[in-house]
Write a protein that holds these residues in place. Structure first.
Motif, PDB file in Angstrom:
ATOM      1  N   ARG A 154      -0.239  -3.610   6.032  1.00  0.00           N
ATOM      2  CA  ARG A 154       0.481  -3.241   4.808  1.00  0.00           C
ATOM      3  C   ARG A 154       1.942  -3.009   5.142  1.00  0.00           C
ATOM      4  O   ARG A 154       2.267  -2.299   6.088  1.00  0.00           O
ATOM      5  CB  ARG A 154      -0.155  -1.977   4.231  1.00  0.00           C
ATOM      6  CG  ARG A 154       0.316  -1.633   2.858  1.00  0.00           C
ATOM      7  CD  ARG A 154      -0.843  -1.733   1.875  1.00  0.00           C
ATOM      8  NE  ARG A 154      -0.528  -1.083   0.627  1.00  0.00           N
ATOM      9  CZ  ARG A 154      -0.086  -1.765  -0.436  1.00  0.00           C
ATOM     10  NH1 ARG A 154       0.066  -3.055  -0.388  1.00  0.00           N
ATOM     11  NH2 ARG A 154       0.193  -1.129  -1.540  1.00  0.00           N
ATOM     12  N   LEU A 155       2.839  -3.613   4.335  1.00  0.00           N
ATOM     13  CA  LEU A 155       4.271  -3.512   4.563  1.00  0.00           C
ATOM     14  C   LEU A 155       4.964  -3.074   3.280  1.00  0.00           C
ATOM     15  O   LEU A 155       4.423  -3.254   2.193  1.00  0.00           O
ATOM     16  CB  LEU A 155       4.845  -4.874   4.977  1.00  0.00           C
ATOM     17  CG  LEU A 155       4.160  -5.641   6.104  1.00  0.00           C
ATOM     18  CD1 LEU A 155       4.735  -7.044   6.210  1.00  0.00           C
ATOM     19  CD2 LEU A 155       4.310  -4.909   7.412  1.00  0.00           C
ATOM     20  N   HIS A 156       6.182  -2.529   3.424  1.00  0.00           N
ATOM     21  CA  HIS A 156       6.958  -2.205   2.234  1.00  0.00           C
ATOM     22  C   HIS A 156       8.447  -2.249   2.547  1.00  0.00           C
ATOM     23  O   HIS A 156       8.857  -2.224   3.701  1.00  0.00           O
ATOM     24  CB  HIS A 156       6.559  -0.839   1.649  1.00  0.00           C
ATOM     25  CG  HIS A 156       7.205   0.312   2.340  1.00  0.00           C
ATOM     26  ND1 HIS A 156       8.174   1.079   1.747  1.00  0.00           N
ATOM     27  CD2 HIS A 156       7.066   0.817   3.576  1.00  0.00           C
ATOM     28  CE1 HIS A 156       8.566   2.025   2.597  1.00  0.00           C
ATOM     29  NE2 HIS A 156       7.918   1.880   3.709  1.00  0.00           N
ATOM     30  N   ARG A 157       9.244  -2.314   1.462  1.00  0.00           N
ATOM     31  CA  ARG A 157      10.693  -2.221   1.569  1.00  0.00           C
ATOM     32  C   ARG A 157      11.222  -1.624   0.285  1.00  0.00           C
ATOM     33  O   ARG A 157      10.581  -1.699  -0.766  1.00  0.00           O
ATOM     34  CB  ARG A 157      11.325  -3.591   1.818  1.00  0.00           C
ATOM     35  CG  ARG A 157      11.293  -4.498   0.603  1.00  0.00           C
ATOM     36  CD  ARG A 157      12.076  -5.769   0.836  1.00  0.00           C
ATOM     37  NE  ARG A 157      12.042  -6.615  -0.346  1.00  0.00           N
ATOM     38  CZ  ARG A 157      12.723  -7.733  -0.471  1.00  0.00           C
ATOM     39  NH1 ARG A 157      13.483  -8.139   0.527  1.00  0.00           N
ATOM     40  NH2 ARG A 157      12.647  -8.445  -1.563  1.00  0.00           N
ATOM     41  N   ALA A 158      12.394  -1.053   0.368  1.00  0.00           N
ATOM     42  CA  ALA A 158      13.063  -0.528  -0.816  1.00  0.00           C
ATOM     43  C   ALA A 158      13.620  -1.689  -1.626  1.00  0.00           C
ATOM     44  O   ALA A 158      14.029  -2.704  -1.067  1.00  0.00           O
ATOM     45  CB  ALA A 158      14.182   0.432  -0.419  1.00  0.00           C
ATOM     46  N   LEU A 159      13.598  -1.538  -2.928  1.00  0.00           N
ATOM     47  CA  LEU A 159      14.206  -2.564  -3.809  1.00  0.00           C
ATOM     48  C   LEU A 159      15.599  -2.150  -4.199  1.00  0.00           C
ATOM     49  O   LEU A 159      15.971  -1.059  -4.297  1.00  0.00           O
ATOM     50  CB  LEU A 159      13.354  -2.766  -5.071  1.00  0.00           C
ATOM     51  CG  LEU A 159      12.091  -3.569  -4.877  1.00  0.00           C
ATOM     52  CD1 LEU A 159      11.292  -3.615  -6.173  1.00  0.00           C
ATOM     53  CD2 LEU A 159      12.412  -4.992  -4.437  1.00  0.00           C
TER      54      LEU A 159
END
Length: 159
Positions: A154-159
């Motif tokens: 699972r990965l994420h980044r700020a928009l």
């Protein structure tokens, strides 16, 4: 870098999206996951009736923002992405695929950017993706786009 036009998918795109996703999954995951798990993944993710229904959801469903497609200079569909905002503030990328011959030309980035813009318009402040495998071949792409791990796949980044 190849420029691609990104637009909302239309009903006529469903078959091409289904084939593109199946080809991408088969090429990316058969060696990593094995034949049977890859077939299951294709069956679950690439079913034409499912994709057709997702494109034709009138007005979308809660949290669903739909399919996007990228077309090359000749109008050929060269990529597809799907996403939504299932939880307030959290955009979720459900699918992103680019035809093998069109990779590394900015098409995946264009689709990811367009999906992120849609998510931001619906209140998302971050974008997440769950990958099918720890050794996922798309990890370098997502890392280059600013995604960081929040779990094994699972990965994420700020928009």
């Amino acid at each position: 870098m190849q420029l691609a036009d990104v637009r909302a998918a239309e009903a006529a795109d469903a078959t091409t999206i289904s084939r593109l996703l199946a080809e991408s999954i088969r090429g990316s995951y058969t060696e990593i996951l094995g034949e049977i798990p890859t077939r299951r993944l294709i069956s679950a993710q690439c079913a034409l009736p499912r994709i057709r229904a997702e494109i034709e959801i009138p007005g979308g469903a809660p949290g669903w923002l739909g399919w996007l497609v990228a077309t090359g200079p000749d109008g050929t569909l060269v990529g597809a992405a799907a996403g939504g905002v299932p939880v307030p503030g959290e955009g979720e990328l459900y699918a992103l695929a680019v035809t093998p011959g069109a990779r590394r030309r900015g098409i995946g980035t264009a689709l990811l950017t367009a999906a992120g813009e849609r998510m931001r318009a619906f209140g998302a402040t971050e974008q997440r993706v769950t990958l099918p495998a720890e050794q996922d071949p798309s990890l370098p792409f997502y890392a280059h786009q600013g995604f960081v791990p929040i779990g094994v796949t699972r990965l994420h980044r700020a928009l």
